[in-house]
Each structure stands twice: as structure tokens, then as C-alpha cells.
Design a protein around this motif. Sequence first.
Motif, PDB file in Angstrom:
ATOM      1  N   ASN B  49       0.823  -1.213   0.000  1.00  0.00           N
ATOM      2  CA  ASN B  49       0.000   0.000   0.000  1.00  0.00           C
ATOM      3  C   ASN B  49       0.857   1.264   0.000  1.00  0.00           C
ATOM      4  O   ASN B  49       0.522   2.250  -0.652  1.00  0.00           O
ATOM      5  CB  ASN B  49      -0.941   0.011   1.216  1.00  0.00           C
ATOM      6  N   LEU B  54      -1.175   4.236  -1.678  1.00  0.00           N
ATOM      7  CA  LEU B  54      -2.517   4.112  -1.108  1.00  0.00           C
ATOM      8  C   LEU B  54      -2.491   4.465   0.375  1.00  0.00           C
ATOM      9  O   LEU B  54      -3.523   4.698   0.985  1.00  0.00           O
ATOM     10  CB  LEU B  54      -3.059   2.686  -1.265  1.00  0.00           C
ATOM     11  N   ARG B  81      -0.862   7.828  -9.297  1.00  0.00           N
ATOM     12  CA  ARG B  81      -1.450   6.492  -9.200  1.00  0.00           C
ATOM     13  C   ARG B  81      -2.097   6.117 -10.528  1.00  0.00           C
ATOM     14  O   ARG B  81      -1.977   4.996 -11.009  1.00  0.00           O
ATOM     15  CB  ARG B  81      -2.532   6.458  -8.097  1.00  0.00           C
ATOM     16  N   GLY B  86      -0.785   0.168 -11.450  1.00  0.00           N
ATOM     17  CA  GLY B  86      -2.009  -0.626 -11.587  1.00  0.00           C
ATOM     18  C   GLY B  86      -2.094  -1.575 -10.399  1.00  0.00           C
ATOM     19  O   GLY B  86      -1.084  -2.147  -9.990  1.00  0.00           O
ATOM     20  N   PHE B  87      -3.290  -1.694  -9.815  1.00  0.00           N
ATOM     21  CA  PHE B  87      -3.444  -2.527  -8.607  1.00  0.00           C
ATOM     22  C   PHE B  87      -4.258  -3.780  -8.909  1.00  0.00           C
ATOM     23  O   PHE B  87      -5.238  -3.735  -9.642  1.00  0.00           O
ATOM     24  CB  PHE B  87      -4.175  -1.750  -7.506  1.00  0.00           C
ATOM     25  N   ILE B  88      -3.824  -4.868  -8.269  1.00  0.00           N
ATOM     26  CA  ILE B  88      -4.640  -6.092  -8.301  1.00  0.00           C
ATOM     27  C   ILE B  88      -4.791  -6.525  -6.837  1.00  0.00           C
ATOM     28  O   ILE B  88      -3.792  -6.701  -6.138  1.00  0.00           O
ATOM     29  CB  ILE B  88      -3.953  -7.211  -9.119  1.00  0.00           C
ATOM     30  N   PHE B  89      -6.054  -6.610  -6.406  1.00  0.00           N
ATOM     31  CA  PHE B  89      -6.294  -6.912  -4.992  1.00  0.00           C
ATOM     32  C   PHE B  89      -6.760  -8.355  -4.833  1.00  0.00           C
ATOM     33  O   PHE B  89      -7.380  -8.927  -5.728  1.00  0.00           O
ATOM     34  CB  PHE B  89      -7.389  -5.994  -4.431  1.00  0.00           C
ATOM     35  N   HIS B  93     -11.920  -6.163  -5.640  1.00  0.00           N
ATOM     36  CA  HIS B  93     -12.353  -4.760  -5.552  1.00  0.00           C
ATOM     37  C   HIS B  93     -12.868  -4.242  -6.890  1.00  0.00           C
ATOM     38  O   HIS B  93     -12.407  -3.219  -7.402  1.00  0.00           O
ATOM     39  CB  HIS B  93     -11.216  -3.863  -5.040  1.00  0.00           C
ATOM     40  N   ALA B 151      -9.994  -7.636 -12.923  1.00  0.00           N
ATOM     41  CA  ALA B 151      -9.148  -6.740 -12.123  1.00  0.00           C
ATOM     42  C   ALA B 151      -7.794  -6.548 -12.789  1.00  0.00           C
ATOM     43  O   ALA B 151      -7.238  -5.434 -12.785  1.00  0.00           O
ATOM     44  CB  ALA B 151      -8.982  -7.306 -10.720  1.00  0.00           C
ATOM     45  N   ARG B 154      -8.187  -4.256 -15.718  1.00  0.00           N
ATOM     46  CA  ARG B 154      -8.286  -2.875 -15.238  1.00  0.00           C
ATOM     47  C   ARG B 154      -6.899  -2.347 -14.855  1.00  0.00           C
ATOM     48  O   ARG B 154      -6.577  -1.187 -15.101  1.00  0.00           O
ATOM     49  CB  ARG B 154      -9.219  -2.819 -14.019  1.00  0.00           C
ATOM     50  N   ALA B 155      -6.077  -3.228 -14.270  1.00  0.00           N
ATOM     51  CA  ALA B 155      -4.748  -2.791 -13.838  1.00  0.00           C
ATOM     52  C   ALA B 155      -3.837  -2.480 -15.022  1.00  0.00           C
ATOM     53  O   ALA B 155      -2.971  -1.614 -14.939  1.00  0.00           O
ATOM     54  CB  ALA B 155      -4.119  -3.859 -12.951  1.00  0.00           C
TER      55      ALA B 155
END
Lengths: 414, 221
Positions: B49, B54, B81, B86-89, B93, B151, B154-155
Motif C-alpha cells: 500500500n 494508497l 497512481r 495498476g493494482f490487483i487486490f 475490488h 481486475a 483494469r490494472a
Amino acid sequence: MLKNYIKIAFKVMLRNKLFTFISLFGICFTLLFLILLSSVIDYGFGPVKPETKLARTLSITMGSLSTESGGNTMGPLFSPWFFRKYVKPMTTPEKISISSYYNPDVIYRGDKKIKLGIKYTDAEFWDICDFNFLEGQPYNKEEVAATDQVAVINRRLQELYFDGEPTAGKILEYKDKRYLVKGVVDNVSIVRIMPYADIWVPMGHAEIELDKPTLIGGFPGWYASLLAKDKHDIPAIKAEFQKRIENVEFPEGIYNKLLTSASSYQEALARQMFRRQDGNIYPFMMILLGVATIFMLLPAINLVNINMSRIYERASEIGIRKAYGASSIVLTGQFLVENIIITLLGGILSVVMAAIILSIFNRSGILADTTFTINFRVFFVSMGFALFFGILSGVYPAWKMSRLMPVQALEGGE
Amino acid sequence: MISLKNIDKVYRTDRIETTALRSINIEIEKGELVSVMGPSGCGKSTLLNIMGLLDKPSHGNVLIEGQKVDQFGDIKLAALRNKKIGFIFQSFHLINDLSVVDNVELPLIYRLIPGRARRKLAMEALERVGLSTRTKHFPNQLSGGQRQRVAIARAIVGRPEIILADEPTGNLDSMMGAEIMDILLGLNRDDNATIIMVTHDELLAKQTQRIIRLFDGAQVS
């Protein structure tokens, strides 16, 4: 981006149907109440036929007479003698009229009993009021001076007494007198209490002695209307009246003090409602404002709560959007759009509902000849308030939430 | 690409103080594929994070491409950001109210890319993760593996240089997990994306170029 906001707004509304219903109900109910209230106020206080010259009309109706021992008589109490002696000679008004309030009575046509309201007026009454004549014309000064048996009736009485046939020039019998109907006017709502009647006749027909020196006129009450040439003349008219009653006679011998004034229509109505002779409409306005505030405040608090829970429920979405590049301002904008959309929807619904309710009410005949309409100025002001509360209640929690670090929002705003 | 210098992270409440990270110094080079391992509660996600902006460290500096981000305001951090990361949770999410393709378009919205171009890029990203036939579906109509693919799409849709994945296979069965890992390896290999991945799975970690191990908030290797 705006398209995306709108899309999300509708999806959120559909997802949280209960929240959406409560929000819409709150907005709708508030606006509906204000629209209905303003319609009634508009019709009761605004310039509506036959009282279209309200802005430059004053009336003298309520008064207070005190005795030396502290006794007090208050109400629409003045006599025609008082008006003829102290008001008629005034020079600042363009026109002055003396007339009675309506007197409820009945007449018979064969076996048919007809309820009516009769009103005694002078000829100037027809100049100050703006009646819509369907037939004929009003009686004139000479006819009033000679107390001729002439009358003006309304459409309702024409239908009941003359079966809707052309009436001008026909005879109407009332209390052993044969009145020649000179004109027929459109019906007047009872909400407009001053010009309201079913039949208008010269004031000499009233069953009182018009020239008897007494301040108190008795039932059904008398009043004077004063028409200013220009509304800027109103202060001068008020001042002249006050000056003229400074040395008023007290023929009854028991009174020694008189309080009254020439007042606007709204002031006069407020006096009637609050039985105050000073014509102060402040308490009336405060009550209205208080009621409106309560009705605005309750749904507003409700909206704040709903929006708070709605936005906290969406904390994770705020976190995701922040993680992918939404700034606090952008997120606040999104919630702003959502709140504007729901408020506008509520506004549209409230106008539709108000139109339906007013149309049902107008057609019901509960208040005969009364046509309430939507006041769009009030609607837009109310919409403004609703938007303000909607925005405030939606944007504040959104702004607070958007200020969180994304990780906190992702964890549900904890 | 990413430098963490003397990072501490302390969580304070009225009664207790918990140190999640202490004296962390890490350098991640451009194009590296790194995994972060350690027992539960050792600070792996906190570290990720902070790398992904984040969260803020309690002490120390974060540098992205040599830029100190400590003093960046909300708008500048949001832009960074958006463009770089790019985030992968683990729990995907995704926004449930949006369709698959709308979810993938999300980072591009904040770049103010016009609708048609956004749609094209989102479709390409979905094709890349093998989900081009599910674009109109909503997240709750998909399996866990499919959601994680969304996800990932999206990232990667904005072609960020850094991809941060927090246990991307944690909620998936081994077969799905292997597929997701293949996609990540492909992104690193073909796009030279810098990938930092938190995982509990030694087998997955072994496929990365470097493993950072944490224990009780401190870096042990």
C-alpha cells in the motif's frame, strides 16, 4: 466523465431501492408541501380577479375602541357613518368605496330555497374591483344615491334563479323588493372574502340607518377600500387617514380611544386572522416561516442521514476510484451529480403530484370557484433549497470520505 | 523505479501502538518481478500500500522514478497512481454496479480519454486476459477467476509501468491461480512491467526474480 457519473447515479438508485424511495419521498414531500402552501397563499393573498389592483389598494376594516374603564371592542366594527364622515372626504386616494361584508341569507323561487350571500356597496366598489361582467354592467352613482332596486348577481345565482337564461334586465325578488338585474359577473371564491357575494345591491338597501352617528356598524360589518393612483401614494393615504381620525367623535359616549389604520390587503387579512388592530403581519409570517422551516428541516435531516449511510456503504468504491486515479475533488463531483439527479427527480415528481392534488381539489368544489395553481417561482426556490440540502448532505460525507487515504476507504472507511 | 528509504509504519489508537513496518529499505528496478513473502500480519500488504501510494508511511521516504512523493498533494498523488500504477487486490475490488467493460475503463476515465477510445483500450485489455466475451456481464455474474482477470485487465488497461498485486491468487483455486500467474509473468516479460506481488505461495514466489521476506514488520531478506 459526466455520462459515467449519471450512469452510476441511476445504478445506485436502482440498487438501493429503499434508500432511493426514502430520499425521493423526503424531497418530494417537502417540495409538495411548499408548492401547495404557496398555491394557497398565492390565491389568498395575491392579485386574483376581481382584486387585481391590490398593490395600490388599502382597506380600513379592523379597529379597536377602548372605554375609560379599560374595556375594549375589537373587530371589523365601523359603521357607514364613520366611513362617510372620516374616509369619504379624504383627498389622497383616487377612489374610495364603502361596502359591507357579505351577509348569508336565503331567497325563494317558488318552492326552491337558494342560499346566497348579499353585499351592500356603493358605485365606486365596481371601479376598485375588477369583476368580469358576463352580461350587462354595474349600477351607477345615481342609482346608489337614489337607492334604486338594482342588483348585480353572479353566475351561480343566475343558474339557480334564472335557470342560466340571459338575465340582464330581468327582475329578482328578494325580501319583498323587486331588483332589476343590471349585470351578471363571474363567481368569486369565498377565499376572497372582501368582494365575495352572490348578489350586490346599493348600500341604501342595508337594514341599518346609514347616517346614524355611531362608530359601530354591526353585522355583517363594513369596510372602506381606498384606491391609490400610484402605489407610491400609499404612505400619504395612510398618513392622511391617521390625521383625520385624530379628533374622531365618540357618539356612543362610552368610548374614548380609537385605534385603526388604512392597511394593505395582506395586513387586513392578518388583522382578521389574529384579531389585531395594528395590522402587524409579523406573527403571521413567522408562523408560515416556522411551518415551512419544520417541513424543510425534517426531510433535510433525513436526507443527511440517508446520504451518510449511502456514502459510507460505498466506501470501498471510493477507495477503488482513488486507487485508480480519482482525486477528492473528482469524487466529490461524482456525489454532487448523484444528489442533483435525485433532487431533480424528486422535484419533477412533486410538481406532478402537486398538479394532480390541486386539480382534484379544484374540481372537488370544497372551496367553490377557487382555482389553485402551481406557483413556479416558489417551486424553483424550493428546488433550490432541496438542492442545497441535497448537495450539502451528499457532498459533505463524500468530501470527508474522499479525504481518507485510499487504503482506509478500501477497508470501509474505518 | 521504486525506492523505499527508512520506512516505518505505526498504527496508533487511544490505547495501543502497533508497528507494522520498521526501517524498511527497498529498491525495485524497472522491469523487475518481485514477490513479497512473510507470515500473516507481518506487514506485506502495508508495504504494498505504501509503494502504491494508497497509504502514507509514519516515517521515511517513498521515491517513484526518483521523485519524492511525500509532499505531493491529493491531486498530484491521484495523477501519479492513475498513470504509473495498476493494482490487483486479493478480493478483486470491482465496482458491482458497473459492467465488466465499465470496470476496466475506470482508470481511463480519470485520464479524460474519450468514450470510444476508452472502450477500444478496455476491449483490448479484456482480450488479453481472455475475457472478451463477458464484457457486458456484471462482476457478481462471474467466477472468482474471471473477476480477477477483470481486475488484471483494469490494472493493465492504462499501460502503467508498475503493477502491484496483493495476493492475486489468494481467493482462487490452484488452477485459476496458475492462470493468473501466467498472465502476470506475461506482462512482465512482454511489456517489461515492474511487478511487485504479495503472496503466501512459495511456488508462485519462486517464479519471480526476487523475494523480499518480512517478519514482524522488518525485512529479513
